[in-house]
Each structure stands twice: as C-alpha cells, then as structure tokens.
Design an enzyme around this catalytic site. Structure first.
Site, PDB file in Angstrom:
ATOM      1  N   TYR A 249       0.817  -1.168  -0.172  1.00 40.48           N
ATOM      2  CA  TYR A 249      -0.199  -0.146  -0.005  1.00 40.48           C
ATOM      3  C   TYR A 249       1.058   1.154  -0.153  1.00 40.48           C
ATOM      4  O   TYR A 249       1.842   1.572   0.819  1.00 40.48           O
ATOM      5  CB  TYR A 249      -1.218  -0.057   1.670  1.00 40.48           C
ATOM      6  CG  TYR A 249      -1.587   1.180   1.614  1.00 40.48           C
ATOM      7  CD1 TYR A 249      -2.887   1.312   0.611  1.00 40.48           C
ATOM      8  CD2 TYR A 249      -1.508   2.512   1.723  1.00 40.48           C
ATOM      9  CE1 TYR A 249      -3.546   2.183   0.949  1.00 40.48           C
ATOM     10  CE2 TYR A 249      -2.640   2.858   2.626  1.00 40.48           C
ATOM     11  CZ  TYR A 249      -3.697   3.541   1.566  1.00 40.48           C
ATOM     12  OH  TYR A 249      -4.512   4.401   1.480  1.00 40.48           O
TER      13      TYR A 249
ATOM     14  N   LYS B  12       5.486   9.491   8.811  1.00 40.94           N
ATOM     15  CA  LYS B  12       5.252   8.420  10.113  1.00 40.94           C
ATOM     16  C   LYS B  12       6.412   8.999  11.185  1.00 40.94           C
ATOM     17  O   LYS B  12       6.086  10.053  11.509  1.00 40.94           O
ATOM     18  CB  LYS B  12       5.317   6.853  10.346  1.00 40.94           C
ATOM     19  CG  LYS B  12       4.287   6.882   9.578  1.00 40.94           C
ATOM     20  CD  LYS B  12       3.768   5.593   9.190  1.00 40.94           C
ATOM     21  CE  LYS B  12       2.563   4.286   8.474  1.00 40.94           C
ATOM     22  NZ  LYS B  12       0.708   5.253   8.737  1.00 40.94           N
TER      23      LYS B  12
ATOM     24  N   ASP C  52       9.254   2.493  -0.295  1.00 41.91           N
ATOM     25  CA  ASP C  52       8.614   3.197   0.321  1.00 41.91           C
ATOM     26  C   ASP C  52       8.659   2.402   1.816  1.00 41.91           C
ATOM     27  O   ASP C  52       8.470   1.848   2.422  1.00 41.91           O
ATOM     28  CB  ASP C  52       7.317   2.804  -0.028  1.00 41.91           C
ATOM     29  CG  ASP C  52       5.742   3.415   0.693  1.00 41.91           C
ATOM     30  OD1 ASP C  52       6.212   4.358   1.396  1.00 41.91           O
ATOM     31  OD2 ASP C  52       5.034   3.406   0.067  1.00 41.91           O
TER      32      ASP C  52
HETATM   33  N1  HOZ Z   1      -3.923   2.874   6.397  1.00 41.41           N
HETATM   34  C1  HOZ Z   1      -3.185   3.354   7.466  1.00 41.41           C
HETATM   35  C2  HOZ Z   1      -2.466   2.029   7.578  1.00 41.41           C
HETATM   36  N2  HOZ Z   1      -1.969   1.465   7.042  1.00 41.41           N
HETATM   37  C3  HOZ Z   1      -3.951   3.693   8.213  1.00 41.41           C
HETATM   38  C4  HOZ Z   1      -4.481   4.842   8.617  1.00 41.41           C
HETATM   39  C5  HOZ Z   1      -5.114   5.168   9.949  1.00 41.41           C
HETATM   40  O1  HOZ Z   1      -6.734   4.427   9.376  1.00 41.41           O
HETATM   41  O2  HOZ Z   1      -4.660   6.231  10.137  1.00 41.41           O
END
Ligand code: HOZ
Length: 429
Positions: free
Chosen positions: A144, A267, A239
């Site tokens: 992702y 992050k 990534d």
């Molecule tokens: N796509 C995020 C985890 N891989 C989730 C982000 C969120 O809900 O804060």
C-alpha cells in the site's frame, strides 16, 4: 467492559463524518463492533473515553516509536509552538531534520518534506516518470502506497480490510499505467521486466510489507528488484513510510543492504504529527521545482511544529533503543508462537524489529496469496478477545502490530497472558 461513551460518540460522528471516521480502517469494519474513541495516550498505553486502559499495538499506525506523549517530542512541540505555528517560508528546523535524514540514509542526498505518505509516493512516481520519459509503474499486490490514483490497484491496508479490489473514480487511462506483480516472486518480476522493461518508469515496493500484515522480503528478493530496475533504466522506489527509522536507523534499505534510487518516508519523521518526505540522490531530487521542472508544492510542508517533533523523535533513537525494540518484538513473537503451540492452533508470526503480525495459518506467509489463506474469522475473534483483555490491536487482519520502546516487561507479560486466554477460547470453540 463498558464502552458506552464510544458508542455515543460514534452515533454523533456518523451524522457528520462519512462512516464516523476519518480513515476507513478505524471503523472496525474488518473486525465488527464499535470503534473505540480514545481520550489519551501515555507510553505504551491508551485510555479510551470511558476510562478503560489498553496496551497499544497500533501506535498511531507507526510513528509512535517511543510510545505516546514521549516527553522530548512533547517538549519540542510545546517550545516551538510558543514561537509561532508556521510561516509558509523556510525555517531552520527544516534544515536540521533534512540533515538528520541525509546523515542516516546513505541513498539520500536531498530530501523534500511533504504532509503525508500519499504525497510522497505521488511525487516519487512523478519524478520517476519525468526522469525516464516513461509511464508504466510497477507495484506489488498487498503493498500500500497511499490513496493516489496510480496506487489503488490490488492495494493493501484499507482496500484489503474492506475487501475492495480497487476504487471507483480512478480513470482507466490512469490505471492502465500501473502493473501489479506478486510480492516476493523474483521470477514474476524478471518476466515483467523481460517483456516490458523499456516501458517501466519506476518500481515501488515496501521493502518490508506492512499493509497486508508484516511480510518481510525473501532472501535476495530486494537485490533482484535492484538489478532489474538498474538494467532497465527504471527508478527503484522504496516506500519506507513504515520501515524508515523503525527496522533500522537507516531504514530497511540499510538493514538489507540494498540501495533504492528514491525513498519515501513519513510517520516517525513527524514524531506523530502529519508528515511525509521524498529523498534520493542529487541528480534525481534536483529535478524538483524550483531547480527542475517537476512540480510539487505544499502550504504546510516543512511545518516547524512537525519538523521539531520529528527531530526530537529521531534524536532519541540510539543503539540501545533499537536493541530493546528488537528484543521486545522477538519476545512477543516467540511468546505468541508458544501460545499457538500450547493450544494447538495454526499460527504463523512474521516479524522484523518493531513490526510483527499474527496470521492464523500454518506455514510461511511470504506474499498476499499466503496472507489470504489465513483465517480472518479467527483474527476477528482474537481481536475482540484481546480488546476485552485491555490490549488494542489493529482492527484489521491486514495491518501490522507496532511495538514501541515504551513496551516493557509489564506490557509484554500482560499481552502474552491475554494471548494465551484468547487462543484458549479459539481452540475450544
Ligand atoms: N492506512 C493506514 C494503515 N496502514 C490506516 C491509517 C489510519 O486509519 O489512521
């Protein structure tokens, strides 16, 4: 355990926020039940709006490497806030953070700050396309890279959680420029480059997948991707939004010794505030405006509060931190495996420093097809048993457990005790 206030807040939220949440995985659709609304975090613990406390393994989806309300980060943000929240103009702390990143990532000469991982990956492929004059982007099933159009084919995280193959609203004309290959399958990558190598602008990969659960790279796999990209004149993008500063101070690329052309970060480098970044060698990065003609911009980019938080976070990550993080991760992983054996449950626990995943399946989990074999219903029941035992896991079978430096003996013991009871329940039903 009473969570009435969470239920009341969800009812209010659903009237004014789609699904009551600002990011879909949070809605608990992957596990059922009502999302927990949190009021506070301290160290490895979260407190919900009803006063219940949980050992937290979501860690705001990765950035909380030192746990919640980590003093150096909070102090840095408080101090900076007193001097103004942002200028939309350069400030010294942006340079400080950029230097700290460049120092730790040998593949990065220059870094551009953005506001999310999605912005970073969008910019990375724009740069790859501009540099190569080609359109095709290769990505991997179950990885992702945020929610930009080009990445929403067979993506991990929320799309897997909600069972969506991809998203309506992505033009066919855009989707046709994305090729998706199985992760950890060197032969499939070789074949794709044999057939289409001269059309491939870039290949983007999570060097340790973290959005279909934690799936580490097979031995030699990242090296193969490096060779294929170099031979084809394509740009290799790692990534490292999740893995940067988590699996090693120099990211997965340093841990595994494979050098990408471009790296996306996020992050941890914002210490918990919204952030993303794109880095690489001069030749590529200098193609970004204002030096080059590849356009990218952002009002909030390099925000001094965020930069201060990130700098304080990175500054705290010494050798002792990584030693403890690795040990805690391994203790948890082995403890969960032991519980699986004791209760005769098919459990595979993948892990890399600071990341782990529990898959209810036997055998190796090396790609999305293996992940899909795991018993999702078991995960749902496991999740709720853990929640009721005051342990907060990701509300999806396709996300990673994030361990922090604040998880100590007491938290590990509390967690393994809860796992033992949860597995006992699964085994007897
Ligand atoms: N796509 C995020 C985890 N891989 C989730 C982000 C969120 O809900 O804060």
């Amino acid at each position: 355990m009473k969570r009435d206030t969470s239920s009341e807040l969800l009812a209010r939220a659903e009237l004014c926020i789609p699904g009551g949440v600002n990011s879909p995985v949070r809605a608990f659709r992957g596990v059922g039940g009502t999302p927990v609304f949190f009021a506070a975090g301290d160290g490895a613990w979260l407190t919900d709006v009803d006063g219940n406390r949980y050992v937290d393994y979501v860690g705001a989806w990765g950035p909380m490497l030192q746990g919640h309300a980590f003093n150096p980060v909070v102090d840095a943000v408080r101090d900076r806030a007193l001097s103004g929240l942002g200028f939309g103009a350069p400030s010294e702390v942006e340079v400080d953070l950029a230097e700290a990143i460049v120092e730790r990532f040998p593949s990065i000469d220059k870094v551009r700050m953005v506001n999310s991982g999605t912005e970073a990956t969008m910019t990375a492929i724009r740069l790859a396309r501009a540099h190569t004059g080609r359109d095709l982007i290769v990505k991997f099933k179950g990885c992702y890279h945020g929610h930009a159009d080009a990445f929403l084919a067979q993506a991990g995280s929320g799309l897997l959680t909600l069972g969506l193959p991809d998203s309506p609203g992505v033009p066919q004309d855009t989707a046709k420029h994305t090729m998706t290959l199985p992760y950890n399958d060197a032969a499939a990558a070789r074949e794709a480059f044999d057939r289409h190598g001269d059309r491939i602008a870039g290949m983007i990969v999570e060097p340790v997948a973290g959005n279909m659960g934690c799936v580490p790279p097979a031995a030699g796999y990242l090296e193969t991707l490096r060779t294929l990209a170099s031979d084809a004149g394509a740009i290799l993008i790692f990534d490292e939004v999740i893995t940067g500063f988590r699996v090693h101070p120099g990211g997965a690329q340093t841990r595994y010794g494979v050098t990408p052309d471009l790296t996306t970060l996020g992050k941890a480098i914002g210490g918990g505030l919204p952030v993303g970044a794109l880095g690489g060698r001069d030749e590529l990065m200098d193609q970004l405006a204002p030096l080059g003609s590849v356009y990218q911009a952002g009002t909030l980019s390099g925000n001094p509060l965020t930069m201060s938080a990130g700098l304080a976070m990175i500054g705290s990550l010494d050798e002792a931190f990584y030693g403890t993080l690795a040990t805690t991760t391994e203790r948890l992983a082995r403890g969960i495996e032991d519980c699986g054996r004791n209760h005769n449950l098919a459990v595979t626990v993948n892990r890399v420093c600071g990341m782990l995943s529990v898959f209810f399946t036997s055998g190796r989990v090396g790609n999305f097809d293996d992940v899909a074999e795991a018993d999702v219903d078991h995960y749902r029941r496991f999740f709720h048993a853990m929640l009721d035992a005051n342990v907060y896991l990701a509300p999806s079978a396709y996300e990673t457990v994030f361990v922090s430096g604040a998880h100590g003996n007491a938290e590990v013991e509390h967690t393994l005790d809860a796992v033992d009871r949860a597995f006992a329940g699964l085994a007897t039903s």
